[in-house]
Design an enzyme around this catalytic site. Structure first.
Site, PDB file in Angstrom:
ATOM      1  N   ASP A 197       0.896  -0.847   0.080  1.00 27.90           N
ATOM      2  CA  ASP A 197      -0.032   0.149  -0.136  1.00 27.90           C
ATOM      3  C   ASP A 197       1.044   1.287  -0.139  1.00 27.90           C
ATOM      4  O   ASP A 197       0.184   2.414   0.169  1.00 27.90           O
ATOM      5  CB  ASP A 197      -1.038  -0.012   1.522  1.00 27.90           C
ATOM      6  CG  ASP A 197      -0.436   0.291   2.710  1.00 27.90           C
ATOM      7  OD1 ASP A 197       0.618  -0.230   3.045  1.00 27.90           O
ATOM      8  OD2 ASP A 197      -1.758   0.108   3.519  1.00 27.90           O
ATOM      9  N   ASP A 249      -1.006  -6.499   0.011  1.00 30.45           N
ATOM     10  CA  ASP A 249      -0.864  -6.040   1.214  1.00 30.45           C
ATOM     11  C   ASP A 249      -2.633  -5.664   1.205  1.00 30.45           C
ATOM     12  O   ASP A 249      -3.287  -5.195   0.672  1.00 30.45           O
ATOM     13  CB  ASP A 249      -0.586  -4.519   0.989  1.00 30.45           C
ATOM     14  CG  ASP A 249       1.170  -4.411   1.603  1.00 30.45           C
ATOM     15  OD1 ASP A 249       0.904  -4.882   2.988  1.00 30.45           O
ATOM     16  OD2 ASP A 249       1.092  -3.509   1.539  1.00 30.45           O
ATOM     17  N   GLU A 264       9.501  -3.991  10.706  1.00 30.27           N
ATOM     18  CA  GLU A 264      10.234  -2.262   9.760  1.00 30.27           C
ATOM     19  C   GLU A 264      10.719  -1.141  11.248  1.00 30.27           C
ATOM     20  O   GLU A 264       9.640  -1.233  11.647  1.00 30.27           O
ATOM     21  CB  GLU A 264       8.557  -2.119   9.750  1.00 30.27           C
ATOM     22  CG  GLU A 264       9.262  -1.088   8.390  1.00 30.27           C
ATOM     23  CD  GLU A 264       8.028   0.044   7.965  1.00 30.27           C
ATOM     24  OE1 GLU A 264       8.186   0.966   6.964  1.00 30.27           O
ATOM     25  OE2 GLU A 264       7.161  -0.781   6.934  1.00 30.27           O
TER      26      GLU A 264
END
Length: 268
Positions: free
Chosen positions: A48, A87, A185
């Site tokens: 996304d 996603d 992340e």
């Protein structure tokens, strides 16, 4: 020369077990899918992040399910060998596990092999619901772009003792719920390495150090063509490359060799 076979989930699990690095990049269309596939990318993520790099938005929150379906179909048409992860965008799996199923099934019908969703704890029931019905799920922990406002901005996650403990617990719970891959992340490298070594599934890092099972970057970032502020962990692989194909191939080679990324670099 050994003929390259299409990637599958068992091969990815085996790569993690053998500590063979996995090279992942985001991809949004058929032309780039062909380039990435030819360069040997193992996994393509229809992220996304397209909201940022294609639509010019400040965050991923505005990305619609229709956009994800359009780009998933496009990438699948250009790909031959890579594993495709799509996603689930913001507000596509939050209301109920049944809503998540309907949207994940749409991505699957258009060529995704796995879906990715963000968060820990509250998503475990949804992960179980999807995986027991045959849709592989990739979790996403650490910095989660869909909740950037709640996190207080683009910040490294898991630096405190409590934060690290929470990430480790969420990662374990996601795998127990059925997740067969995980993205970490902007997490300290030592913590990311510890989580990776504790799990039976591949952990793909982005700004999380070299100790993960593999790496992912936003394609436009690693080609140096995205605008705005870039994370410090991004490297422009077009520098010193004669073509996009060469830049992507260099990225794959450095991920496989463990020379990218640099452990000390995490955030913005």
């Amino acid at each position: 020369m050994t003929e390259r076979k299409p990637m599958n989930l068992q091969r990815l699990l085996d790569m993690h077990a053998r500590r063979e690095k996995i090279a992942m990049l985001t991809c949004y269309d058929a032309s780039f899918a062909h380039v990435l596939d030819e360069a040997g990318v193992d996994v393509m993520l229809i992220g996304d992040s397209l909201g940022n790099v294609l639509h010019g938005a400040e965050s991923t929150v505005a990305v619609s399910m229709d956009s994800m379906l359009y780009h998933t179909r496009s990438v699948a048409r250009g790909n031959t060998h890579a594993w495709i992860v799509g996603d689930l965008p913001f507000d596509s799996y939050h209301a109920s596990k049944e809503e998540a199923w309907r949207n994940a099934a749409q991505l699957f019908k258009l060529g995704a092999h796995m879906v990715k969703l963000e968060g820990g704890g509250w998503v475990n029931e949804t992960v179980h619901f999807l995986t027991e019905r045959g849709i592989p799920v990739c979790g996403h922990l650490g910095f989660t772009p869909q909740t950037v406002t709640a996190l207080g901005g683009f910040k490294v996650q898991g630096r405190s003792e409590a934060g690290a403990a929470l990430l480790k617990r969420h990662a374990k719970e996601l795998v127990e719920a059925g997740a067969q891959m995980l993205v970490l992340e902007m997490v300290p490298s030592a913590l990311a390495k510890e989580i990776t070594e504790s799990l039976s599934v591949p952990v793909i890092g982005i700004g999380a150090g070299v100790g993960c099972s593999g790496q992912v970057l936003v394609l436009h970032d690693m080609l140096g063509i995205s605008h705005g502020r870039h994370p410090r962990f991004v490297r422009n692989f077009m520098q010193g490359s004669a073509s996009i194909q060469e830049a992507v191939a260099r990225y794959v080679q450095e991920v496989k060799a463990g020379t990218f990324p640099v452990d000390a670099v995490h955030g913005f």
